[in-house]
Design a protein around this motif. Structure first.
Motif, PDB file in Angstrom:
ATOM      1  N   PHE A 240     -72.633 -26.735 -36.086  1.00  0.00           N
ATOM      2  CA  PHE A 240     -72.251 -28.092 -35.702  1.00  0.00           C
ATOM      3  C   PHE A 240     -70.775 -28.351 -36.020  1.00  0.00           C
ATOM      4  O   PHE A 240     -70.016 -28.865 -35.180  1.00  0.00           O
ATOM      5  N   LEU A 241     -70.347 -27.982 -37.218  1.00  0.00           N
ATOM      6  CA  LEU A 241     -68.954 -28.213 -37.605  1.00  0.00           C
ATOM      7  C   LEU A 241     -67.998 -27.430 -36.710  1.00  0.00           C
ATOM      8  O   LEU A 241     -66.960 -27.942 -36.272  1.00  0.00           O
ATOM      9  N   TYR A 242     -68.375 -26.183 -36.417  1.00  0.00           N
ATOM     10  CA  TYR A 242     -67.480 -25.336 -35.627  1.00  0.00           C
ATOM     11  C   TYR A 242     -67.427 -25.785 -34.175  1.00  0.00           C
ATOM     12  O   TYR A 242     -66.404 -25.634 -33.504  1.00  0.00           O
ATOM     13  N   ALA A 243     -68.531 -26.351 -33.685  1.00  0.00           N
ATOM     14  CA  ALA A 243     -68.538 -26.852 -32.313  1.00  0.00           C
ATOM     15  C   ALA A 243     -67.503 -27.955 -32.130  1.00  0.00           C
ATOM     16  O   ALA A 243     -66.918 -28.092 -31.047  1.00  0.00           O
ATOM     17  N   VAL A 244     -67.254 -28.707 -33.181  1.00  0.00           N
ATOM     18  CA  VAL A 244     -66.280 -29.792 -33.085  1.00  0.00           C
ATOM     19  C   VAL A 244     -64.855 -29.257 -33.151  1.00  0.00           C
ATOM     20  O   VAL A 244     -64.022 -29.542 -32.283  1.00  0.00           O
ATOM     21  N   VAL A 245     -64.551 -28.440 -34.173  1.00  0.00           N
ATOM     22  CA  VAL A 245     -63.153 -28.026 -34.368  1.00  0.00           C
ATOM     23  C   VAL A 245     -62.723 -26.948 -33.376  1.00  0.00           C
ATOM     24  O   VAL A 245     -61.685 -27.070 -32.718  1.00  0.00           O
ATOM     25  N   PHE A 246     -63.518 -25.889 -33.238  1.00  0.00           N
ATOM     26  CA  PHE A 246     -63.127 -24.840 -32.295  1.00  0.00           C
ATOM     27  C   PHE A 246     -63.346 -25.302 -30.865  1.00  0.00           C
ATOM     28  O   PHE A 246     -62.567 -24.974 -29.966  1.00  0.00           O
ATOM     29  N   GLY A 247     -64.424 -26.077 -30.661  1.00  0.00           N
ATOM     30  CA  GLY A 247     -64.654 -26.619 -29.322  1.00  0.00           C
ATOM     31  C   GLY A 247     -63.514 -27.501 -28.877  1.00  0.00           C
ATOM     32  O   GLY A 247     -63.085 -27.452 -27.728  1.00  0.00           O
ATOM     33  N   GLY A 248     -62.997 -28.319 -29.790  1.00  0.00           N
ATOM     34  CA  GLY A 248     -61.848 -29.158 -29.460  1.00  0.00           C
ATOM     35  C   GLY A 248     -60.633 -28.337 -29.100  1.00  0.00           C
ATOM     36  O   GLY A 248     -59.911 -28.650 -28.129  1.00  0.00           O
ATOM     37  N   PHE A 249     -60.405 -27.255 -29.851  1.00  0.00           N
ATOM     38  CA  PHE A 249     -59.264 -26.394 -29.546  1.00  0.00           C
ATOM     39  C   PHE A 249     -59.411 -25.738 -28.169  1.00  0.00           C
ATOM     40  O   PHE A 249     -58.483 -25.767 -27.351  1.00  0.00           O
ATOM     41  N   VAL A 250     -60.570 -25.122 -27.925  1.00  0.00           N
ATOM     42  CA  VAL A 250     -60.785 -24.426 -26.657  1.00  0.00           C
ATOM     43  C   VAL A 250     -60.675 -25.393 -25.479  1.00  0.00           C
ATOM     44  O   VAL A 250     -60.052 -25.089 -24.460  1.00  0.00           O
ATOM     45  N   ALA A 251     -61.265 -26.575 -25.647  1.00  0.00           N
ATOM     46  CA  ALA A 251     -61.240 -27.549 -24.558  1.00  0.00           C
ATOM     47  C   ALA A 251     -59.816 -27.949 -24.200  1.00  0.00           C
ATOM     48  O   ALA A 251     -59.433 -27.951 -23.024  1.00  0.00           O
ATOM     49  N   PHE A 252     -59.013 -28.273 -25.206  1.00  0.00           N
ATOM     50  CA  PHE A 252     -57.642 -28.694 -24.931  1.00  0.00           C
ATOM     51  C   PHE A 252     -56.780 -27.520 -24.463  1.00  0.00           C
ATOM     52  O   PHE A 252     -55.924 -27.690 -23.584  1.00  0.00           O
ATOM     53  N   ALA A 253     -56.989 -26.338 -25.037  1.00  0.00           N
ATOM     54  CA  ALA A 253     -56.184 -25.188 -24.632  1.00  0.00           C
ATOM     55  C   ALA A 253     -56.399 -24.856 -23.161  1.00  0.00           C
ATOM     56  O   ALA A 253     -55.495 -24.349 -22.491  1.00  0.00           O
ATOM     57  N   ASN A 254     -57.604 -25.137 -22.648  1.00  0.00           N
ATOM     58  CA  ASN A 254     -57.895 -24.853 -21.249  1.00  0.00           C
ATOM     59  C   ASN A 254     -57.608 -26.037 -20.329  1.00  0.00           C
ATOM     60  O   ASN A 254     -57.175 -25.850 -19.199  1.00  0.00           O
ATOM     61  N   TYR A 255     -57.870 -27.250 -20.801  1.00  0.00           N
ATOM     62  CA  TYR A 255     -57.768 -28.411 -19.923  1.00  0.00           C
ATOM     63  C   TYR A 255     -56.417 -29.122 -20.018  1.00  0.00           C
ATOM     64  O   TYR A 255     -56.063 -29.915 -19.140  1.00  0.00           O
ATOM     65  N   LEU A 256     -55.648 -28.836 -21.065  1.00  0.00           N
ATOM     66  CA  LEU A 256     -54.390 -29.549 -21.256  1.00  0.00           C
ATOM     67  C   LEU A 256     -53.412 -29.401 -20.090  1.00  0.00           C
ATOM     68  O   LEU A 256     -52.693 -30.358 -19.771  1.00  0.00           O
ATOM     69  N   PRO A 257     -53.326 -28.219 -19.433  1.00  0.00           N
ATOM     70  CA  PRO A 257     -52.434 -28.157 -18.256  1.00  0.00           C
ATOM     71  C   PRO A 257     -52.785 -29.210 -17.201  1.00  0.00           C
ATOM     72  O   PRO A 257     -51.893 -29.847 -16.627  1.00  0.00           O
ATOM     73  N   THR A 258     -54.083 -29.385 -16.946  1.00  0.00           N
ATOM     74  CA  THR A 258     -54.514 -30.411 -15.990  1.00  0.00           C
ATOM     75  C   THR A 258     -54.188 -31.808 -16.514  1.00  0.00           C
ATOM     76  O   THR A 258     -53.687 -32.669 -15.777  1.00  0.00           O
ATOM     77  N   TYR A 259     -54.467 -32.038 -17.782  1.00  0.00           N
ATOM     78  CA  TYR A 259     -54.218 -33.341 -18.399  1.00  0.00           C
ATOM     79  C   TYR A 259     -52.730 -33.700 -18.316  1.00  0.00           C
ATOM     80  O   TYR A 259     -52.367 -34.804 -17.896  1.00  0.00           O
ATOM     81  N   ILE A 260     -51.876 -32.760 -18.716  1.00  0.00           N
ATOM     82  CA  ILE A 260     -50.435 -33.026 -18.745  1.00  0.00           C
ATOM     83  C   ILE A 260     -49.896 -33.277 -17.342  1.00  0.00           C
ATOM     84  O   ILE A 260     -49.080 -34.186 -17.117  1.00  0.00           O
ATOM     85  N   LYS A 261     -50.346 -32.474 -16.380  1.00  0.00           N
ATOM     86  CA  LYS A 261     -49.858 -32.665 -15.012  1.00  0.00           C
ATOM     87  C   LYS A 261     -50.331 -34.007 -14.445  1.00  0.00           C
ATOM     88  O   LYS A 261     -49.581 -34.709 -13.770  1.00  0.00           O
ATOM     89  N   THR A 262     -51.581 -34.368 -14.774  1.00  0.00           N
ATOM     90  CA  THR A 262     -52.137 -35.614 -14.252  1.00  0.00           C
ATOM     91  C   THR A 262     -51.465 -36.841 -14.870  1.00  0.00           C
ATOM     92  O   THR A 262     -51.081 -37.784 -14.163  1.00  0.00           O
ATOM     93  N   ILE A 263     -51.306 -36.835 -16.176  1.00  0.00           N
ATOM     94  CA  ILE A 263     -50.792 -38.006 -16.884  1.00  0.00           C
ATOM     95  C   ILE A 263     -49.267 -38.104 -16.793  1.00  0.00           C
ATOM     96  O   ILE A 263     -48.709 -39.184 -16.569  1.00  0.00           O
ATOM     97  N   TYR A 264     -48.581 -36.964 -16.928  1.00  0.00           N
ATOM     98  CA  TYR A 264     -47.123 -37.001 -17.031  1.00  0.00           C
ATOM     99  C   TYR A 264     -46.393 -36.422 -15.825  1.00  0.00           C
ATOM    100  O   TYR A 264     -45.164 -36.517 -15.741  1.00  0.00           O
ATOM    101  N   GLY A 265     -47.131 -35.781 -14.912  1.00  0.00           N
ATOM    102  CA  GLY A 265     -46.509 -35.297 -13.685  1.00  0.00           C
ATOM    103  C   GLY A 265     -45.665 -34.049 -13.835  1.00  0.00           C
ATOM    104  O   GLY A 265     -44.839 -33.762 -12.973  1.00  0.00           O
ATOM    105  N   PHE A 266     -45.894 -33.256 -14.889  1.00  0.00           N
ATOM    106  CA  PHE A 266     -45.120 -32.029 -15.072  1.00  0.00           C
ATOM    107  C   PHE A 266     -45.607 -30.945 -14.108  1.00  0.00           C
ATOM    108  O   PHE A 266     -46.741 -30.977 -13.630  1.00  0.00           O
ATOM    109  N   SER A 267     -44.742 -29.970 -13.846  1.00  0.00           N
ATOM    110  CA  SER A 267     -45.112 -28.829 -13.020  1.00  0.00           C
ATOM    111  C   SER A 267     -46.071 -27.934 -13.792  1.00  0.00           C
ATOM    112  O   SER A 267     -46.260 -28.085 -15.002  1.00  0.00           O
TER     113      SER A 267
END
Length: 426
Positions: A240-267
């Motif tokens: 349970f603990l690892y699902a939160v911390v590592f899951g948060g890392f994996v989720a952002f490491a994979n989805y952050l390019p989409t998030y950043i492009k959507t919110i801030y308009g970066f290439s």
């Protein structure tokens, strides 16, 4: 359930004093080399596992994908890499880290090339299909943790697992270099480069890597070992603990390019560079969390991680302006997540019974990966195109971190009660 060979007092933790006080000298001689090589194996496999994430915005534009379709594309390798750890962990107990590290690395080559072909063809169904098999690269984590554990005495396992965990830097390398390689060499050639790197890595492991002298194979069948591990409270507490911390890392490491492009308009390239900064911060923080957990109770390291994660996710709700403030927000979030990943697995190393360390690691690591599977789907499904925000998804992360914080405070002990320390690493 386990063979007689496993019942010998050749253990991975503080289960028998003769192991921790009289470790073979040859163990120390190979520690640094094998840990460094295992960390590189993790790095290149994490890069392969994250090949789709940095290109997700490009695929979304070329194939006219919806937010939900793009999030499914990103999440598919995460799912398989997570569930596959349930098998790779127990197999490591049986065959040893060396064989399994080589096997996973070789098995990742074909999916890497196949994803490159699907991307070149511009086929969304094929990207999903081959992305599914690309998940095999993500199973490397459940192999490397018991391998690193076995090379180090109990008092240094937080450090060892933290260093191995730095292989997560592969996600940063992928985020930064994959879009650039595609621009310089082309999409398929980029995948060929990663496939060649995997092949060379496997050859290096065959020639140089060795199992620790402490390693004793557990020849029991996989399913009974998983069932036995699943019956231990420590397995689900740490999962349970690892699902939160590592899951948060994996989720952002994979989805952050989409998030950043959507919110801030970066290439795609600029978004990848900023995602690389996030991943690198988490990677560098991981051994810090492990080393801290060697010196103080891991519980307090994990509590600090959850508290910091909740605060920074809440700050992100307000969409800090680009560059300095947004970078500070997400890098600080990454540091707290990285410290947590190191702290949780240092806790696992202290508490897991030696004969089940691979099985427990497999379940815990799978939970971590699954923790990273759902957030991209949630972010895509709850994105508000009118308000241009991910408020709901970020608030769910805040709530999850606070629940984990409360659970750790009220349900878990900083030090194991004396009645629970028999057969458990303390």
């Amino acid at each position: 359930m386990f063979s007689a060979k496993v019942r010998r007092p050749v253990l991975l933790g503080c289960f028998a004093e003769q192991v921790t006080t009289a470790a073979p000298s040859s163990t120390h001689a190979g520690q640094g080399l094998n840990l460094a090589l295992a960390t590189w194996v993790s790095t290149i496999n994490f890069w392969a596992w994250n090949l789709i994430g940095p290109m997700s915005t490009t695929y979304a534009e070329r194939l006219s994908l919806s937010s939900t379709q793009a999030s499914v594309l990103v999440a598919t390798p995460i799912l398989v890499g997570s569930l596959g750890r349930l098998v790779s962990g127990p197999l490591t107990d049986r065959f040893g880290g060396r064989v399994m590290l080589i096997a996973v690395t070789l098995a990742s080559i074909v999916p890497v090339l196949a994803v490159g072909i699907a991307g070149t063809m511009g086929s969304y169904p094929l990207l999903i299909l081959f992305g599914f098999f690309l998940g095999v690269a993500g199973t490397i984590f459940a192999v490397g943790i018991p391998f690193a554990n076995s090379w180090f005495e109990a008092s240094r396992r937080g450090f060892a697992t933290g260093v191995f965990g730095m292989g997560m830097v592969g996600t940063a390398l992928s985020a930064f270099f994959t879009p650039r390689f595609v621009r310089w060499f082309g999409l398929f050639t980029t995948h060929v480069i990663i496939a060649v790197a995997l092949a060379l890595t496997a050859v290096a492991c065959i020639l140089v890597m060795r199992n620790s002298p402490r390693f004793s194979p557990n020849t029991g069948r996989v399913m009974p070992k998983l069932v036995a591990a699943a019956k231990l409270p420590v397995t689900w507490e740490m999962a349970f603990l690892y699902a939160v911390v590592f899951g948060g890392f994996v989720a952002f490491a994979n989805y952050l390019p989409t998030y950043i492009k959507t919110i801030y308009g970066f290439s795609a390239i600029d978004a990848g560079a900023r995602t690389a900064g996030f991943a690198l911060a988490a990677v560098l923080a991981r051994p810090v969390g492990g080393a801290l957990a060697d010196r103080i109770a891991p519980k307090y390291v994990v509590l600090a991680s959850f508290a910091g994660t909740a605060v920074m996710a809440f700050v992100a709700v307000f969409q800090p302006p680009p560059d300095v403030w947004s970078a500070a927000t997400f890098i600080t979030l990454a540091i707290f997540l990285g410290i947590g990943t190191g702290g949780v697995f240092a806790w696992v190393a202290r508490r897991a019974p030696a004969q089940s360390v691979g099985s427990i690691t497999g379940i815990v690591a799978a939970a971590g990966g699954l923790g990273g599977y759902f957030p991209p789907l949630v972010m895509g499904a709850t994105y508000d195109p009118v308000g241009n925000n991910y408020t709901v998804g970020l608030l769910l992360l805040v709530a999850t971190a606070l629940v984990a914080l409360g659970y750790t405070v009220f349900r878990l002990h900083a030090h194991e009660p004396a009645t629970q320390t028999k057969g458990v690493a303390t």
